[in-house]
Design an enzyme around this catalytic site. Structure first.
Site, PDB file in Angstrom:
ATOM      1  N   HIS A 199       0.844  -1.217  -0.019  1.00  0.00           N
ATOM      2  CA  HIS A 199      -0.024  -0.119  -0.008  1.00  0.00           C
ATOM      3  C   HIS A 199       0.730   1.127   0.210  1.00  0.00           C
ATOM      4  O   HIS A 199       0.431   2.088  -0.377  1.00  0.00           O
ATOM      5  CB  HIS A 199      -1.103  -0.011   1.289  1.00  0.00           C
ATOM      6  CG  HIS A 199      -2.252  -0.833   0.725  1.00  0.00           C
ATOM      7  ND1 HIS A 199      -2.251  -2.158   1.103  1.00  0.00           N
ATOM      8  CD2 HIS A 199      -3.195  -0.703   0.050  1.00  0.00           C
ATOM      9  CE1 HIS A 199      -3.344  -2.723   0.453  1.00  0.00           C
ATOM     10  NE2 HIS A 199      -3.776  -1.892  -0.147  1.00  0.00           N
ATOM     11  N   GLU A 441     -11.324 -10.422  -5.471  1.00  0.00           N
ATOM     12  CA  GLU A 441      -9.873 -10.425  -5.091  1.00  0.00           C
ATOM     13  C   GLU A 441      -9.673 -11.562  -4.380  1.00  0.00           C
ATOM     14  O   GLU A 441      -8.310 -11.721  -3.903  1.00  0.00           O
ATOM     15  CB  GLU A 441      -9.714  -9.321  -4.503  1.00  0.00           C
ATOM     16  CG  GLU A 441     -10.553  -8.654  -3.444  1.00  0.00           C
ATOM     17  CD  GLU A 441     -10.193  -7.418  -2.851  1.00  0.00           C
ATOM     18  OE1 GLU A 441      -8.957  -6.793  -3.012  1.00  0.00           O
ATOM     19  OE2 GLU A 441     -11.247  -7.007  -2.070  1.00  0.00           O
ATOM     20  N   ASP A 465      -4.695  -8.333  -4.648  1.00  0.00           N
ATOM     21  CA  ASP A 465      -4.857  -9.399  -3.973  1.00  0.00           C
ATOM     22  C   ASP A 465      -5.027 -10.624  -4.639  1.00  0.00           C
ATOM     23  O   ASP A 465      -4.801 -11.762  -3.817  1.00  0.00           O
ATOM     24  CB  ASP A 465      -5.932  -9.067  -2.984  1.00  0.00           C
ATOM     25  CG  ASP A 465      -5.479  -8.088  -1.738  1.00  0.00           C
ATOM     26  OD1 ASP A 465      -4.819  -8.525  -1.080  1.00  0.00           O
ATOM     27  OD2 ASP A 465      -6.658  -7.170  -1.483  1.00  0.00           O
ATOM     28  N   CYS A 512      -9.397  -2.976 -10.901  1.00  0.00           N
ATOM     29  CA  CYS A 512      -8.731  -1.889 -10.255  1.00  0.00           C
ATOM     30  C   CYS A 512      -7.727  -2.164  -9.665  1.00  0.00           C
ATOM     31  O   CYS A 512      -7.106  -1.327  -8.708  1.00  0.00           O
ATOM     32  CB  CYS A 512      -9.942  -1.388  -9.278  1.00  0.00           C
ATOM     33  SG  CYS A 512     -10.423  -2.555  -7.950  1.00  0.00           S
TER      34      CYS A 512
END
Ligand code: PEP
Ligand code: MG
Length: 591
Positions: A199, A441, A465, A512
């Site tokens: 992240h 995901e 993920d 995404c």
């Protein structure tokens, strides 16, 4: 030593956010203090006690100074954070024990202090009381400050006090740390660990800040104050660059600037292939400050609003009103384009320290996202109500993260229905036809995509993920980054399966995850039938650029090849070839 006399040194890592920057390095954290235990002669013990006492005085002064500035800028509440540190410094029991250890065991000050303070911290950490357990962290923080002074290591940096733009270097930069930075003061990021989809990398990309991760020893080898050049295209950091290197990078920057101009020209054009296939291109955002970047980069709305950053960049939970204001602002600003608001995805590598969640052995497999929200219905309902209310002000869609099975979807939908009923009763407006979708995901979601598709209006594939869970390769661990392969046949089959299930049920599928913003991989996704791509705002123009030069037939041929190919690297090579042939200027500038 001046930069020139120190000599140039090149470090290689993983490029995670494009761009080149140069400037002074600021090392945020030393990986660890090296504490050598030294046996003393009798006569030396007094000197060591003196060193220890001097370090305590220095530390007290430094903490009081930080506290004073914090109170000045943010008020007493924030300043109080350091009260516990000061009290510990004055704890006679601790101080006396260290002095006794130096005198009786005849060991140096840092070794004695470290041993005693670690014992205190461990004892605090073991207590069954949350408040006291927190103090263990204070104790460790304090230990580190005192050791800085004893070992004459530069003291830890207070991120809020950065006064000059710099390249931040750290062992790791947690999302909560990066989310709190003054972005104008950060030229680039460099870290020892991490991968493309950690992240921190995602934040760097969305801020348009060049970043290199996985540099292994950067935080130990780099010195605060050294001059460096960070290349976020190729994943390198050059410390003390020579004039020749600076010149070469100057050229690269110019090539990139001319590409930027080309990208700017298509800002308002649609993302349509040469043979007329429209791809919806949207942006991933973290908060309302990203609205400008969404518009400036020509994205058509938001494909992923990562709402967790509203929770981790503050000291307490945001209220319904706090959240509503932000969601409404984004929805209204981007109207009529859609804004897909993803419900809270805390956990994994995203934590809100104020929630004080227990540490888990496997956070990515643990109490994360929808699992956490369903177990905290009040917190979840607050967010759902805020999203529903914002839906009256724009084209809002709601999306659940980490759906693994039908039960979770049903439970979440039931809560949404309950919130809608409340709002109706309270006569508060919301969009009755609000679309609800889910992230795909987790492999199980892709495998039961048909079941989910019947009950939803869209899917958005969270490849970050999906890849880590399918291939069992932690997205934040650079040691397994070679296994983290987006073109692995297993991933492509799961994407295909999801798209097919969606289309059979008349709903659309987006992607995404970070691969959606990679111009090498975007054509493959389009060929697999994906309808929407959502990427960090600064990379949206590149994706649009390649889409506008591509034929859908070429993308479909690539996908057909990929689906029968057994080798991830062969598939990737084909993707690269198509991308380079289609849009050479995106790639002709590597050093
Ligand atoms: C993903 O997993 O691909 C995704 C977009 O969600 P996040 O990166 O926030 O986990
Ligand atoms: Mg995810």
């Amino acid at each position: 030593m001046s930069a020139q006399t120190k000599g140039e040194k090149l470090f290689r890592g993983i490029a995670v956010s494009a761009g080149i920057c140069r400037g002074k390095i600021l090392v945020l954290d030393r990986a660890q203090h090296v504490i050598v235990k030294r046996q003393l002669a009798e006569a030396e013990t007094a000197v060591e006690v003196g060193r220890f006492e001097k370090a305590l005085v220095q530390t007290r002064q430094q903490i009081s100074e930080v506290q004073r500035k914090l109170i000045e800028n943010m008020g007493t509440k924030e300043g109080d954070i350091f009260e516990a540190h000061l009290l510990m410094l004055e704890d006679r029991m601790l101080v006396d024990e260290v002095i006794r250890t130096i005198q009786e065991q005849k060991v140096n000050a840092e070794s004695a202090f470290h041993a005693v303070s670690e014992r205190y911290a461990a004892a605090l950490a073991a207590v069954d009381d949350e408040y006291l357990r927190e103090r263990a962290n204070d104790m460790r923080d304090l230990t580190s400050r005192v050791l800085d002074n004893l070992l004459q290591v530069r003291s830890q940096v207070d991120l809020r006090k950065i006064t000059e733009p710099c390249i931040l270097v750290g062992h790791d930069l947690s999302p909560s740390m990066t989310a709190q930075l003054d972005k104008k003061m950060v030229l680039g990021f460099a870290t020892d660990i991490g991968g493309k989809t950690s992240h921190t990398a995602i934040i760097a990309r969305s801020l348009g800040i060049p970043a290199v991760v996985g540099l292994k020893t950067a935080s130990e080898e780099f010195e605060t104050g050294d001059y460096a050049l960070l290349d976020g295209y190729n994943g390198t950091v050059v410390v003390n660059p020579t004039d020749q290197t600076l010149f070469e990078y100057g050229q690269l920057s110019r090539i990139k600037a001319s590409l930027e101009e080309k990208l700017q020209e298509i800002q308002k054009q649609p993302a349509v292939t040469l043979d007329g296939k429209f791809i919806h291109l949207s942006a991933n955002i973290e908060d309302q400050n990203d609205i400008e970047a969404v518009i400036a980069n020509g994205a058509e709305g938001v494909g992923l609003f990562r709402t967790e950053f509203l929770f981790i960049s503050r000291d307490s939970l945001p209220t319904e009103e706090d959240q509503y204001k932000v969601y409404r602002q984004v929805a209204a600003a981007l109207k009529p384009h859609p804004v897909i608001i993803r419900t809270l995805d805390l956990g994994g590598d995203k934590f809100a320290s104020h929630l004080q969640l227990a540490q888990e052995m496997n956070p990515f497999l643990g109490w994360r996202a929808i699992r956490f929200c369903l177990a905290q219905p009040e917190l979840f309902r607050t967010q759902l109500r805020a999203i529903l209310r914002a839906s009256a002000e724009g084209n809002v869609k709601l999306m659940y993260p980490m759906i693994s099975g039908l039960d979770e979807l049903n439970q979440a939908n039931a809560l949404v229905e309950a919130c809608k009923a409340e709002l109706r009763a309270e006569k508060i407006p919301f969009d009755e036809k609000l679309d609800i979708g889910a992230m795909v995901e987790i492999p199980s979601a892709a495998l039961i995509a048909e079941t989910l598709a019947k009950r939803l209006k869209f899917f958005s594939i969270g490849s970050n993920d999906l890849i880590q869970y399918t291939l069992a390769a932690d997205r934040t661990n650079e040691k397994v980054s070679h296994l983290y392969e987006p073109t692995h046949p297993a991933i492509l089959r799961l994407i295909k399966m999801t798209v097919e299930a969606a289309h059979q049920h008349g709903i659309w599928t987006g992607v995404c995850g970070e691969i959606a913003g990679d111009p090498v991989l975007a054509p493959l996704l389009i060929g697999l039938g994906v309808d929407e791509l959502s990427a960090a705002p600064p990379v949206v123009p590149q994706v649009k650029y390649i889409v506008r030069r591509l034929k859908i037939t070429e993308a479909q041929e690539l996908a057909a090849f990929a689906l029968q190919c057994e080798s991830p690297s062969e598939i990737y090579a084909r993707c690269q070839k198509l991308a380079r042939d289609t849009a050479p200027s995106l790639f002709d500038s590597k050093t």
